[in-house]
Design an enzyme around this catalytic site. Structure first.
Site, PDB file in Angstrom:
ATOM      1  N   ASN A  88      47.387  80.160  -3.761  1.00 47.71           N
ATOM      2  CA  ASN A  88      46.650  81.274  -3.670  1.00 47.71           C
ATOM      3  C   ASN A  88      45.869  81.650  -4.759  1.00 47.71           C
ATOM      4  OD1 ASN A  88      49.778  82.307  -2.212  1.00 47.71           O
ATOM      5  ND2 ASN A  88      47.995  82.798  -1.078  1.00 47.71           N
ATOM      6  N   LYS A 176      53.091  71.867   2.207  1.00 51.40           N
ATOM      7  CA  LYS A 176      51.690  71.541   1.588  1.00 51.40           C
ATOM      8  C   LYS A 176      52.042  70.971   0.046  1.00 51.40           C
ATOM      9  CE  LYS A 176      47.646  73.511  -0.367  1.00 51.40           C
ATOM     10  NZ  LYS A 176      46.990  74.891  -0.848  1.00 51.40           N
ATOM     11  N   HIS A 196      40.793  74.221   3.870  1.00 49.60           N
ATOM     12  CA  HIS A 196      39.673  73.396   4.105  1.00 49.60           C
ATOM     13  C   HIS A 196      39.914  72.072   5.178  1.00 49.60           C
ATOM     14  CE1 HIS A 196      37.641  75.568   0.920  1.00 49.60           C
ATOM     15  NE2 HIS A 196      38.582  75.102   0.035  1.00 49.60           N
TER      16      HIS A 196
END
Length: 276
Positions: A88, A176, A196
């Site tokens: 974040n 992730k 992305h």
């Protein structure tokens, strides 16, 4: 007449941490598509400088300028904490938070032993300080309890599935984060999926438009050849940050000019809006 017993086929050994393919009918990307997109992005951007040190590690090479001593290889634990801090926020801010953490606590044992808010204060510049501090400290304590020392270098000797199993037991360390540690700090063949990567792979039809990040991760890791995963991932992240066409927000319209210069324009699903 006695019936012969049916011959059983040998069972296929299951990978301990593998997940079933979520999109069986989705053929893309093929190895040829992966290679073509990698080459297009590489010709457009060159290889991104921010990821160059990790590429050298994967290739077992030293920096070209031998007059400068090579930087020491980051430890797996440093890499994991850096990746946790990057959640974040931007890479630049997370690096600043990590530098502040190491300045305040030269050793990881000091982080575990500290009972105040020193860790939280040290990483405050990275955002979500209370949550990240709690997760980092809990992870460090868990490693110490299990291994007797705060060190994760043993992960270098494990398989991808074994690393996933080891790291996923800690709260706040999701697919992730694990994939980033595997790819960047363990030099393993894995393909993390961030915002992305998810947006671009949807746009070029590599995953369905309704794909979640978790299912896209499984599908892309199944489809992308291992020798292309690192380059493609780094190039997708860089392209997603820099390309005006590929960073359009939900509900915005593509402009013909921006799309015309994008090296992925010919791969994008026609007339589709790129969605988060």
């Amino acid at each position: 007449m006695t019936r012969k017993p049916k011959r059983k086929l040998p069972a296929t050994p299951a990978r301990p941490y593998s997940s079933p393919e979520p999109y069986y009918g989705h053929a893309s990307p093929t190895p040829a598509q992966c290679l073509a997109v990698r080459d297009s992005l590489l010709a457009f951007h060159g290889f991104p400088d921010e990821f160059a040190p990790f590429r050298l590690l994967r290739l077992g090479l030293s920096p070209e300028d031998e007059s400068d001593p090579p930087a020491p290889r980051p430890t797996v634990l440093d890499g994991l904490v850096t990746t946790l801090l990057s959640q974040n926020t931007t890479d630049a801010i997370s690096r600043r938070a990590f530098a502040s953490l190491k300045a305040a606590f030269p050793s990881w044992d000091q982080v575990v032993d500290e009972e105040g808010n020193g860790l939280e204060d040290a990483i405050r510049c990275g955002g979500l300080a209370a949550t990240k501090a709690a997760r980092i400290r809990a992870m460090l304590r868990g490693v110490k309890e299990k291994r007797g020392a705060i060190c994760l270098e043993y992960l270098r000797e494990l398989s991808v599935d074994e690393v996933k199993r080891e790291l996923s037991q800690f709260k706040g360390i999701g697919p992730k984060t694990v994939a980033c540690v595997l790819m960047f700090y363990l030099q393993k063949d894995d393909f993390p999926v961030d915002t992305h990567v998810l947006r671009i792979t949807k746009a070029i039809g590599w995953v369905p438009s309704i794909a979640t990040r978790e299912k896209a991760y499984i599908h892309l890791n199944n489809k992308i050849p291992d020798d292309l995963k690192f380059d493609l991932n780094c190039l997708f992240v860089t392209h997603g940050k820099l390309c005006q066409s590929c960073t359009i927000k939900l509900g915005a319209q593509k402009t013909k000019g921006a799309n015309a210069v994008c090296p992925l324009a010919s791969y994008c699903c026609s007339e589709e809006i790129i969605q988060e």
